[in-house]
Design a protein around this motif. Structure first.
Motif, PDB file in Angstrom:
ATOM      1  N   LYS A   1       0.820  -1.203   0.000  1.00 29.12           N
ATOM      2  CA  LYS A   1       0.000   0.000   0.000  1.00 29.12           C
ATOM      3  C   LYS A   1       0.859   1.259   0.000  1.00 29.12           C
ATOM      4  O   LYS A   1       0.477   2.291  -0.553  1.00 29.12           O
ATOM      5  N   ARG A   2       1.997   1.164   0.646  1.00 33.40           N
ATOM      6  CA  ARG A   2       2.923   2.295   0.685  1.00 33.40           C
ATOM      7  C   ARG A   2       4.302   1.803   0.269  1.00 33.40           C
ATOM      8  O   ARG A   2       4.757   0.769   0.737  1.00 33.40           O
ATOM      9  N   SER A   3       4.957   2.551  -0.603  1.00 35.09           N
ATOM     10  CA  SER A   3       6.255   2.125  -1.111  1.00 35.09           C
ATOM     11  C   SER A   3       7.271   1.977   0.011  1.00 35.09           C
ATOM     12  O   SER A   3       7.367   2.835   0.892  1.00 35.09           O
ATOM     13  N   LYS A   4       8.014   0.895  -0.056  1.00 35.95           N
ATOM     14  CA  LYS A   4       9.115   0.687   0.883  1.00 35.95           C
ATOM     15  C   LYS A   4      10.416   1.290   0.345  1.00 35.95           C
ATOM     16  O   LYS A   4      11.429   1.307   1.042  1.00 35.95           O
ATOM     17  N   TYR A   5      10.345   1.777  -0.890  1.00 29.63           N
ATOM     18  CA  TYR A   5      11.548   2.331  -1.525  1.00 29.63           C
ATOM     19  C   TYR A   5      11.184   3.656  -2.206  1.00 29.63           C
ATOM     20  O   TYR A   5      11.354   3.812  -3.416  1.00 29.63           O
ATOM     21  N   PRO A   6      10.703   4.637  -1.441  1.00 30.09           N
ATOM     22  CA  PRO A   6      10.208   5.877  -2.049  1.00 30.09           C
ATOM     23  C   PRO A   6      11.285   6.674  -2.776  1.00 30.09           C
ATOM     24  O   PRO A   6      10.948   7.504  -3.637  1.00 30.09           O
ATOM     25  N   ASP A   7      12.553   6.455  -2.452  1.00 29.58           N
ATOM     26  CA  ASP A   7      13.623   7.229  -3.075  1.00 29.58           C
ATOM     27  C   ASP A   7      14.138   6.605  -4.374  1.00 29.58           C
ATOM     28  O   ASP A   7      14.991   7.199  -5.040  1.00 29.58           O
ATOM     29  N   GLN A   8      13.629   5.416  -4.716  1.00 30.72           N
ATOM     30  CA  GLN A   8      14.071   4.750  -5.936  1.00 30.72           C
ATOM     31  C   GLN A   8      13.264   5.227  -7.144  1.00 30.72           C
ATOM     32  O   GLN A   8      12.126   5.685  -6.995  1.00 30.72           O
ATOM     33  N   PRO A   9      13.827   5.111  -8.349  1.00 38.62           N
ATOM     34  CA  PRO A   9      13.079   5.497  -9.559  1.00 38.62           C
ATOM     35  C   PRO A   9      11.787   4.700  -9.687  1.00 38.62           C
ATOM     36  O   PRO A   9      11.683   3.564  -9.222  1.00 38.62           O
ATOM     37  N   GLU A  10      10.819   5.292 -10.357  1.00 39.16           N
ATOM     38  CA  GLU A  10       9.506   4.664 -10.491  1.00 39.16           C
ATOM     39  C   GLU A  10       9.590   3.290 -11.151  1.00 39.16           C
ATOM     40  O   GLU A  10       8.916   2.352 -10.735  1.00 39.16           O
ATOM     41  N   GLU A  11      10.425   3.162 -12.183  1.00 36.73           N
ATOM     42  CA  GLU A  11      10.546   1.886 -12.876  1.00 36.73           C
ATOM     43  C   GLU A  11      11.044   0.796 -11.934  1.00 36.73           C
ATOM     44  O   GLU A  11      10.585  -0.351 -11.992  1.00 36.73           O
ATOM     45  N   LEU A  12      11.956   1.150 -11.050  1.00 37.04           N
ATOM     46  CA  LEU A  12      12.495   0.171 -10.112  1.00 37.04           C
ATOM     47  C   LEU A  12      11.481  -0.152  -9.027  1.00 37.04           C
ATOM     48  O   LEU A  12      11.345  -1.308  -8.607  1.00 37.04           O
ATOM     49  N   ARG A  13      10.740   0.845  -8.581  1.00 37.60           N
ATOM     50  CA  ARG A  13       9.718   0.605  -7.557  1.00 37.60           C
ATOM     51  C   ARG A  13       8.654  -0.349  -8.058  1.00 37.60           C
ATOM     52  O   ARG A  13       8.051  -1.089  -7.270  1.00 37.60           O
ATOM     53  N   LEU A  14       8.387  -0.351  -9.357  1.00 37.53           N
ATOM     54  CA  LEU A  14       7.416  -1.285  -9.929  1.00 37.53           C
ATOM     55  C   LEU A  14       7.773  -2.718  -9.588  1.00 37.53           C
ATOM     56  O   LEU A  14       6.891  -3.557  -9.350  1.00 37.53           O
ATOM     57  N   TRP A  15       9.068  -3.017  -9.552  1.00 41.39           N
ATOM     58  CA  TRP A  15       9.553  -4.356  -9.223  1.00 41.39           C
ATOM     59  C   TRP A  15       9.690  -4.563  -7.718  1.00 41.39           C
ATOM     60  O   TRP A  15       9.421  -5.658  -7.204  1.00 41.39           O
ATOM     61  N   LEU A  16      10.120  -3.536  -7.023  1.00 42.47           N
ATOM     62  CA  LEU A  16      10.479  -3.684  -5.613  1.00 42.47           C
ATOM     63  C   LEU A  16       9.275  -3.766  -4.686  1.00 42.47           C
ATOM     64  O   LEU A  16       9.309  -4.486  -3.678  1.00 42.47           O
ATOM     65  N   ASP A  17       8.218  -3.044  -5.007  1.00 45.30           N
ATOM     66  CA  ASP A  17       7.107  -2.883  -4.072  1.00 45.30           C
ATOM     67  C   ASP A  17       5.991  -3.900  -4.293  1.00 45.30           C
ATOM     68  O   ASP A  17       4.815  -3.553  -4.421  1.00 45.30           O
ATOM     69  N   ARG A  18       6.367  -5.172  -4.345  1.00 43.20           N
ATOM     70  CA  ARG A  18       5.375  -6.228  -4.571  1.00 43.20           C
ATOM     71  C   ARG A  18       5.565  -7.373  -3.588  1.00 43.20           C
ATOM     72  O   ARG A  18       6.691  -7.747  -3.269  1.00 43.20           O
ATOM     73  N   LYS A  19       4.426  -7.945  -3.161  1.00 46.92           N
ATOM     74  CA  LYS A  19       4.452  -9.095  -2.267  1.00 46.92           C
ATOM     75  C   LYS A  19       4.627 -10.398  -3.031  1.00 46.92           C
ATOM     76  O   LYS A  19       4.828 -11.458  -2.444  1.00 46.92           O
ATOM     77  N   GLY A  20       4.504 -10.337  -4.341  1.00 41.03           N
ATOM     78  CA  GLY A  20       4.707 -11.463  -5.250  1.00 41.03           C
ATOM     79  C   GLY A  20       5.003 -10.875  -6.612  1.00 41.03           C
ATOM     80  O   GLY A  20       4.767  -9.681  -6.835  1.00 41.03           O
ATOM     81  N   ILE A  21       5.499 -11.696  -7.531  1.00 39.57           N
ATOM     82  CA  ILE A  21       5.838 -11.122  -8.830  1.00 39.57           C
ATOM     83  C   ILE A  21       5.735 -12.163  -9.936  1.00 39.57           C
ATOM     84  O   ILE A  21       6.076 -13.336  -9.742  1.00 39.57           O
ATOM     85  N   GLY A  22       5.236 -11.719 -11.064  1.00 36.21           N
ATOM     86  CA  GLY A  22       5.132 -12.569 -12.236  1.00 36.21           C
ATOM     87  C   GLY A  22       4.650 -11.736 -13.410  1.00 36.21           C
ATOM     88  O   GLY A  22       4.377 -10.526 -13.269  1.00 36.21           O
TER      89      GLY A  22
END
Length: 229
Positions: free
Chosen positions: A163-184
């Motif tokens: 719900k809230r980014s854990k990496y607010p200082d990272q670029p948006e493209e990177l946050r897309l990958w980082l801020d997920r509880k699962g990924i695919g």
């Protein structure tokens, strides 16, 4: 043999009837309309999938690469659902359990169409932590994976975001990958002409190859997770 409209009709009718008697009376339809097309698709995909990962399980059998049509009713949450699934799928994974922890490629059909992609069904925290660490470090496999996703327009990314980014200082493209509880990565389609086509396997394989660099990132994460444990 390819899938047909009769395949989708059977899945829907069997799901609606939710009856062992109905299924047993139509078991031959199940074999002919569902199992045999899935087996043919697994066989057609296997040579190309083994180039992506030579350790993939590729036996064209139920519970190896092909899902069961019925649910495990010993699981409490399944008791409120139909005994039979309205969808069926195939999986290429290193784990003999279809939806185990390792990343996997999949193709699924349902009465409304089909979907396919690659990723984690239930990624554990250690794997996700390893993926994030490689992304933040800018490791080569992470950069290659991000470029592979950026340069294609077939698949979208899935995975519940925080719900809230854990990496607010990272670029948006990177946050897309980082801020997920699962990924695919997945694509859903209602293109029945493609689903019923003899060219389905060729299309799936071309698209699956787009995800190969991301799959290799996930394998690197799995190896690092094991190493760090």
């Amino acid at each position: 043999m390819p899938f047909t409209q009769a395949t989708l009709d059977f899945l829907f009718q069997n799901w609606v009837n939710n009856s062992k008697e109905f299924f047993e009376a139509h078991r031959e339809d199940y074999r002919r309309l569902v199992v045999e097309p899935f087996q043919a698709l697994v066989i057609a995909l296997t040579p190309g999938m083994l180039k992506i990962d030579e350790r993939f399980i590729t036996e064209p059998k139920i519970d190896r690469t092909i899902s069961r049509i019925y649910r495990n009713m010993s699981i409490p949450s399944n008791r409120l659902k139909s005994r039979y699934r309205e969808n069926c799928w195939l999986v290429f994974s290193r784990d003999k359990q279809l939806w185990g922890g390792p990343p996997a490629y999949y193709f699924e059909i349902n009465p409304g169409g089909f979907g396919y992609g690659m990723g984690y069904y239930q990624a554990d925290r250690e794997a996700l932590a390893a993926i994030r660490a490689m992304l933040l470090a800018g490791e080569p496999s992470a950069k290659t994976a991000m470029e592979a996703f950026r340069s294609q327009d077939v698949f979208g990314m899935y995975g519940e975001p925080y719900k809230r980014s854990k990496y607010p200082d990272q670029p948006e493209e990177l946050r897309l990958w980082l801020d997920r509880k699962g990924i695919g990565f997945q694509r859903e389609s209602a293109d029945l002409d493609l689903l019923f086509s003899e060219n389905l396997a060729d299309k799936l394989l071309r698209d699956f190859q787009l995800l190969a660099p991301i799959y290799r990132l996930f394998l690197d994460a799995e190896a690092r997770k094991i190493h760090e444990n």
